[in-house]
Scaffold this active site. Sequence first.
Site, PDB file in Angstrom:
ATOM      1  N   SER A   6       0.849  -1.198   0.000  1.00 15.93           N
ATOM      2  CA  SER A   6       0.000   0.000   0.000  1.00 15.93           C
ATOM      3  C   SER A   6       0.878   1.238   0.000  1.00 15.93           C
ATOM      4  CB  SER A   6      -0.897   0.008   1.226  1.00 15.93           C
ATOM      5  OG  SER A   6      -1.402   1.318   1.404  1.00 15.93           O
ATOM      6  N   HIS A  31      -1.133  -1.286  -4.448  1.00 19.28           N
ATOM      7  CA  HIS A  31      -2.416  -0.970  -3.806  1.00 19.28           C
ATOM      8  C   HIS A  31      -2.453   0.536  -3.538  1.00 19.28           C
ATOM      9  CE1 HIS A  31      -5.951  -1.979  -1.331  1.00 19.28           C
ATOM     10  NE2 HIS A  31      -5.531  -1.057  -0.490  1.00 19.28           N
ATOM     11  N   ASP A  33      -4.621   3.748  -2.092  1.00 15.39           N
ATOM     12  CA  ASP A  33      -5.704   4.086  -1.168  1.00 15.39           C
ATOM     13  C   ASP A  33      -6.191   5.507  -1.374  1.00 15.39           C
ATOM     14  OD1 ASP A  33      -5.977   1.706   0.564  1.00 15.39           O
ATOM     15  OD2 ASP A  33      -3.862   2.101   0.968  1.00 15.39           O
ATOM     16  N   MET A  35      -8.830   8.428  -0.509  1.00 11.68           N
ATOM     17  CA  MET A  35      -9.749   8.808   0.580  1.00 11.68           C
ATOM     18  C   MET A  35     -10.292  10.209   0.335  1.00 11.68           C
ATOM     19  SD  MET A  35      -7.478   7.566   3.798  1.00 11.68           S
ATOM     20  CE  MET A  35      -6.606   5.992   3.772  1.00 11.68           C
ATOM     21  N   HIS A  64      -8.131   1.192  -4.368  1.00 11.59           N
ATOM     22  CA  HIS A  64      -9.080   1.022  -3.261  1.00 11.59           C
ATOM     23  C   HIS A  64      -9.702   2.389  -2.966  1.00 11.59           C
ATOM     24  CE1 HIS A  64      -9.507   0.041   1.347  1.00 11.59           C
ATOM     25  NE2 HIS A  64     -10.670   0.133   0.750  1.00 11.59           N
ATOM     26  N   MET A  66     -11.882   4.651  -0.990  1.00 16.78           N
ATOM     27  CA  MET A  66     -12.591   4.897   0.277  1.00 16.78           C
ATOM     28  C   MET A  66     -13.303   6.232   0.129  1.00 16.78           C
ATOM     29  SD  MET A  66      -9.637   3.454   2.770  1.00 16.78           S
ATOM     30  CE  MET A  66      -8.437   3.494   1.451  1.00 16.78           C
ATOM     31  N   MET A 136     -11.692  -5.546   4.950  1.00 17.30           N
ATOM     32  CA  MET A 136     -10.897  -4.647   5.781  1.00 17.30           C
ATOM     33  C   MET A 136     -10.655  -5.328   7.129  1.00 17.30           C
ATOM     34  SD  MET A 136     -10.202  -2.047   3.961  1.00 17.30           S
ATOM     35  CE  MET A 136      -9.217  -1.293   5.267  1.00 17.30           C
ATOM     36  N   ASP A 174      -6.857  -6.327   3.986  1.00 12.58           N
ATOM     37  CA  ASP A 174      -6.196  -5.022   4.071  1.00 12.58           C
ATOM     38  C   ASP A 174      -6.231  -4.480   5.495  1.00 12.58           C
ATOM     39  OD1 ASP A 174      -5.195  -2.491   3.591  1.00 12.58           O
ATOM     40  OD2 ASP A 174      -6.834  -1.864   2.268  1.00 12.58           O
TER      41      ASP A 174
HETATM   42  C1  DX5 Z   1      -6.384   1.709   5.344  1.00 14.97           C
HETATM   43  C2  DX5 Z   1      -5.887   1.364   3.960  1.00 14.97           C
HETATM   44  C3  DX5 Z   1      -4.787   0.376   3.962  1.00 14.97           C
HETATM   45  C4  DX5 Z   1      -3.565   0.807   4.727  1.00 14.97           C
HETATM   46  C5  DX5 Z   1      -2.961  -0.419   5.310  1.00 14.97           C
HETATM   47  O1  DX5 Z   1      -7.491   2.518   5.250  1.00 14.97           O
HETATM   48  O2  DX5 Z   1      -6.929   0.823   3.173  1.00 14.97           O
HETATM   49  O3  DX5 Z   1      -4.462  -0.054   2.643  1.00 14.97           O
HETATM   50  O4  DX5 Z   1      -2.618   1.480   3.953  1.00 14.97           O
HETATM   51  O5  DX5 Z   1      -1.917  -0.042   6.119  1.00 14.97           O
HETATM   52  P1  DX5 Z   1      -1.238  -1.048   7.142  1.00 14.97           P
HETATM   53  O6  DX5 Z   1      -0.703  -2.216   6.353  1.00 14.97           O
HETATM   54  O7  DX5 Z   1      -0.161  -0.210   7.753  1.00 14.97           O
HETATM   55  O8  DX5 Z   1      -2.287  -1.473   8.132  1.00 14.97           O
HETATM   56 ZN    ZN Z   2      -6.415  -0.158   1.206  1.00 19.20          ZN
END
Ligand code: DX5
Ligand code: ZN
Length: 215
Positions: A6, A31, A33, A35, A64, A66, A136, A174
């Site tokens: 990620s 990956h 993320d 947001m 991903h 969010m 998650m 994740d």
């Molecule tokens: C959280 C993200 C993850 C995050 C995971 O909202 O979707 O992808 O980066 O991070 P770690 O591996 O540090 O828990």
């Molecule tokens: Zn993620």
Amino acid sequence: MKIAPSLLSADFGNLDRDIEMVNRSEAALFHLDVMDGRFVPNISFGFPIIEAVSRKATKPLDVHLMIEEPGIWVDRLAKIPGVEYMNVHLEAARHLHRTVQAIKAAGMKAAVTLNPATPVGLLEDIVADLDMVLLMSVNPGFGGQKFIENTLEKTRRLRALIERTGSKALIEIDGGVNLQTGAQLAEAGADILVAGSFVFGADDPIETIAKLSEL
Ligand code: DX5
Ligand code: ZN
């Protein structure tokens, strides 16, 4: 085990270096993320960063989202070369069936993500259409959180649902993944592990990805 580092935990001032590291590693996917500050209490990055990663990455992207109303962005995301999975939250996509069909019609693979409190049974009538389900194992929004143990049992239930419905969906997990939780997830039936802080916080990220891949 397939590993998806990620980039949320990468150094955004040295993104080229961190993308190169993932390119050279045994990672299967990048990956990313995204947001929006509404679906989750944090804002990360959007299209300019996804496009920048796409230009340098030699492995497919797993995006991903969010964000609220992810279905609005199907065509925009599909235009970015290298985006393999468009990952939308079940909790954020009111017309999930329509969004899943649109993702596939646009040439991407369809993935649906569940928050920790969302039961896998809600996928009963859509899982046969999916390429991936992402569970998650932390509440979304931040890297570096503690793994929620219930995810192990949930992964087993999802594996059973996939087998019963004849779905081809892969299971991705994740949040809070390290060598210990990763080994438990492998045993529970996971196909892909996302890892952020465990990879980018390691002294040797390439070696860390290699070790996770062996699980
Ligand atoms: C959280 C993200 C993850 C995050 C995971 O909202 O979707 O992808 O980066 O991070 P770690 O591996 O540090 O828990
Ligand atoms: Zn993620």
